[in-house]
Design an enzyme around this catalytic site. Structure first.
Site, PDB file in Angstrom:
ATOM      1  N   GLU A 103       0.856  -1.195   0.000  1.00  0.00           N
ATOM      2  CA  GLU A 103       0.000   0.000   0.000  1.00  0.00           C
ATOM      3  C   GLU A 103       0.887   1.238   0.000  1.00  0.00           C
ATOM      4  OE1 GLU A 103      -3.401  -0.065   2.711  1.00  0.00           O
ATOM      5  OE2 GLU A 103      -3.239  -2.228   2.819  1.00  0.00           O
ATOM      6  N   ASP A 111     -17.207   9.188  19.951  1.00  0.00           N
ATOM      7  CA  ASP A 111     -17.761   9.163  21.312  1.00  0.00           C
ATOM      8  C   ASP A 111     -16.666   9.139  22.391  1.00  0.00           C
ATOM      9  OD1 ASP A 111     -20.241   8.982  20.034  1.00  0.00           O
ATOM     10  OD2 ASP A 111     -20.197   6.797  20.047  1.00  0.00           O
ATOM     11  N   HIS A 154      -9.063   9.194   2.738  1.00  0.00           N
ATOM     12  CA  HIS A 154      -8.621   8.095   1.870  1.00  0.00           C
ATOM     13  C   HIS A 154      -8.783   8.553   0.427  1.00  0.00           C
ATOM     14  CE1 HIS A 154      -8.068   4.240   0.015  1.00  0.00           C
ATOM     15  NE2 HIS A 154      -7.725   3.724   1.192  1.00  0.00           N
ATOM     16  N   HIS A 209     -11.439   9.235   6.441  1.00  0.00           N
ATOM     17  CA  HIS A 209     -11.189   7.806   6.647  1.00  0.00           C
ATOM     18  C   HIS A 209     -10.668   7.479   8.039  1.00  0.00           C
ATOM     19  CE1 HIS A 209     -10.140   3.735   5.538  1.00  0.00           C
ATOM     20  NE2 HIS A 209      -8.869   3.934   5.760  1.00  0.00           N
ATOM     21  N   GLU A 230      -8.178   3.496  17.371  1.00  0.00           N
ATOM     22  CA  GLU A 230      -8.276   4.779  16.662  1.00  0.00           C
ATOM     23  C   GLU A 230      -8.607   5.951  17.590  1.00  0.00           C
ATOM     24  OE1 GLU A 230     -10.761   4.599  13.183  1.00  0.00           O
ATOM     25  OE2 GLU A 230     -10.458   6.719  12.709  1.00  0.00           O
ATOM     26  N   ARG A 246      -1.102   8.799   9.013  1.00  0.00           N
ATOM     27  CA  ARG A 246      -0.908   7.368   9.311  1.00  0.00           C
ATOM     28  C   ARG A 246      -0.452   6.602   8.069  1.00  0.00           C
ATOM     29  NH1 ARG A 246      -4.612   2.814   8.819  1.00  0.00           N
ATOM     30  NH2 ARG A 246      -5.760   4.320   7.595  1.00  0.00           N
TER      31      ARG A 246
END
Ligand code: SIN
Length: 532
Positions: free
Chosen positions: A114, A219, A240, A347, A371, A382
């Protein structure tokens, strides 16, 4: 009624489930609270995989370097080194649970590639890695008698207490539990425990277009902030580069692994534009690719760019990307024949609740991993597939730290906790406004706090979000609490924090690109916010 456990976990993704499993195996009683069904998590949606050094040609030093380069000078190097080094051991634990990563014909791991990675190092289960991990962990949890899983329990706020006569310092002394809304019967339940682990994921839903499931409403970040805990680097929202364009708001992720297998981005004139932006072209770090797409779309006025993987055979594509292949077909697109229309979407939340390498926050008893947390691994951007790695490593470290914390607590009967006080409890036909405010917030964030920013736009966003926050506090908070209102409150809180961090950062670094401060400063500093 108060329910009592040793440990409470908010969230049922890879971080929360891995942590709960380990803590239960230490002999502690654990309650996992999840606001929807147990499998509704960001993890379940993760396509790419888990970045970990396994190949002979790879090395920890290479993975560390790739992470630091992607993070654009803001990663904490010690954190990167430790998390990368621990990866293989934690991944082996997933394999021991029964997870089967994809292998090639020789039987070796079929390592994916990636953006930003100098080597093939992504372990994956075709294009459904997250779901496979989630299934394995849920299976293991189901066999663990010390774990109780509460579905449809929405954590509202942590309960904190100042020790009588305790030393004066900013914020409360320790955590003692949390309040949660039982979504099915509308009552608020008090959960008591000396430890709360926040593993509730990110805040992608703060933006109009996101790859995240509906549950990603920040949250845990909002709860930690309200409890006086420091949050960090929230301006770094990762967009993304490639989600399937459709005229509605839904965005389906087209994994970066597709570019890892040779897909090329083209503008509407058919030109492969990435080589003009970065030497790594289509496999440049994500911030660079997303900005390049944004710039191509703005230049041409087109609503998307194309992703081209037509040089691969139908059999290869169906086998390697079965889910993407299926969803594209549902949209009338054939990966092997058609160019795929793609656009960037929010993303991943790179910042979050500040933690140590033991997953501790600044509030004793309150932990965070996955996360929701900011460990220093991701810095300003990231590296792809580093998040599942961070989640398993930090869950393991968090479990060890919680064990030490619990052993150090005095053995005395816990005192009763205050019951939840419902401020209003009435229902209203004005409730429809809550969903309008959701839309307003998400449009504001998309339009003013997106891929390219300016101070003026950030200030405009700040003033609109402040109005929404005031309305929630002065008006809606008198309704009886329900999930939609709780989510709106949290999203608004996180949006305020993102904008506050973005205004603090007077430079362009990683994912934070701001036109009136185009340069990177010499010294990299984290942005920090804490409630007064
Ligand atoms: C992807 O498959 O492109 C997403 C993986 C990630 O965000 O790490």
């Amino acid at each position: 009624m108060t329910r009592r456990f040793d440990v409470l976990v908010v969230g049922s993704g890879i971080a929360g489930l891995s942590f709960a499993l380990k803590v239960a195996r230490q002999g502690r009683s654990v309650a996992i609270l999840t606001k929807k069904n147990k499998a509704d998590s960001n993890t379940n949606w993760a396509q790419g995989g888990i970045a970990v050094v396994t190949a002979q040609t790879d090395a920890f030093a290479k993975h560390v370097k790739d992470t630091l380069v992607a993070g654009d000078g803001l990663c904490t190097e010690k954190v990167v080194r430790e998390i990368v080094r621990e990866g293989p051991a934690r991944v082996q634990e997933l394999v021991d649970l029964g997870l089967t990563f994809s292998r090639d014909k020789s039987g070796a791991y079929d390592l994916g590639r990636e953006g930003g990675h100098s080597e093939r190092r992504i372990l994956h289960v075709k294009d459904m890695t997250g779901k496979a991990i989630e299934d394995a962990l849920l299976q293991a949890i189901a066999n663990e008698p010390l774990v109780a899983l509460f579905e449809h329990f929405f954590a509202i706020d942590v309960i904190t207490r100042r020790r009588p006569g305790g030393r004066r310092r900013v914020g409360p002394d320790r955590v003692e539990g949390l309040y949660a809304l039982d979504v099915r019967d509308g009552r608020v339940v008090t959960f008591a425990a000396p430890v709360v682990m926040l593993a509730s994921g990110g805040a992608g839903q703060v933006y109009l277009y996101s790859t995240n499931p509906d549950i990603a409403t920040g949250d845990g970040i909002a709860m930690a902030y309200r409890a006086g805990v420091e949050v960090r680097n929230l301006e770094f929202i990762q967009f993304h580069p490639t989600t399937l364009y459709s005229p509605d708001n839904a965005r389906f992720l087209i994994s970066e692994a597709v570019r890892g297998e040779g897909a090329i981005l083209r503008n509407l004139a058919g030109e492969a534009f990435m080589p003009a932006y970065h030497p790594q072209a289509d496999l440049a770090p994500r911030d660079i690719v997303a900005r390049a797409i944004d710039s191509e779309m703005k230049k041409s006025g087109a609503p998307h760019v194309w992703l081209d993987i037509t040089h691969r055979t139908p059999a290869f594509l169906r086998n390697r990307f079965p889910q993407i292949d299926r969803i594209c077909r549902q949209h009338g697109l054939d990966l092997a024949k058609d160019l795929i229309p793609v656009v960037p979407a929010a993303h991943y939340t790179c910042g979050g609740v500040a933690t140590t390498l033991a997953a501790e926050t600044s509030l004793p008893g309150l932990y965070a991993c996955g996360e929701v947390a900011c460990t220093g691994l991701h810095g300003a951007n990231r590296l792809a597939s580093n998040s599942l790695l961070e989640a398993v490593v930090m869950a393991h470290r968090g479990a060890a730290s919680v064990q030490r914390y619990l052993e150090g607590l005095p053995a005395k009967r816990p005192s009763p906790l205050p019951e939840w006080v419902d401020l209003g409890g009435h229902d209203s036909d004005e409730r429809v406004v809550v969903s309008h405010n959701w839309n307003e917030l998400r449009h504001t964030m998309w339009d003013y706090v997106g891929i390219m920013r300016t101070t003026k736009r950030l200030e405009r966003a700040r003033s609109r979000i402040a109005t929404l926050a005031r309305e929630i506090h002065d008006y809606y908070w008198n309704f009886s609490v329900d999930p939609q209102l709780l989510e709106l409150r949290n999203l608004t809180q996180v949006a305020e924090l993102i904008v506050t961090c973005a205004l603090q950062r007077r430079e362009s670094r990683g994912l934070h690109a701001i036109a009136d401060h185009p340069r990177r400063r010499m010294v990299a500093r984290a942005t920090r916010v804490r409630a007064d």
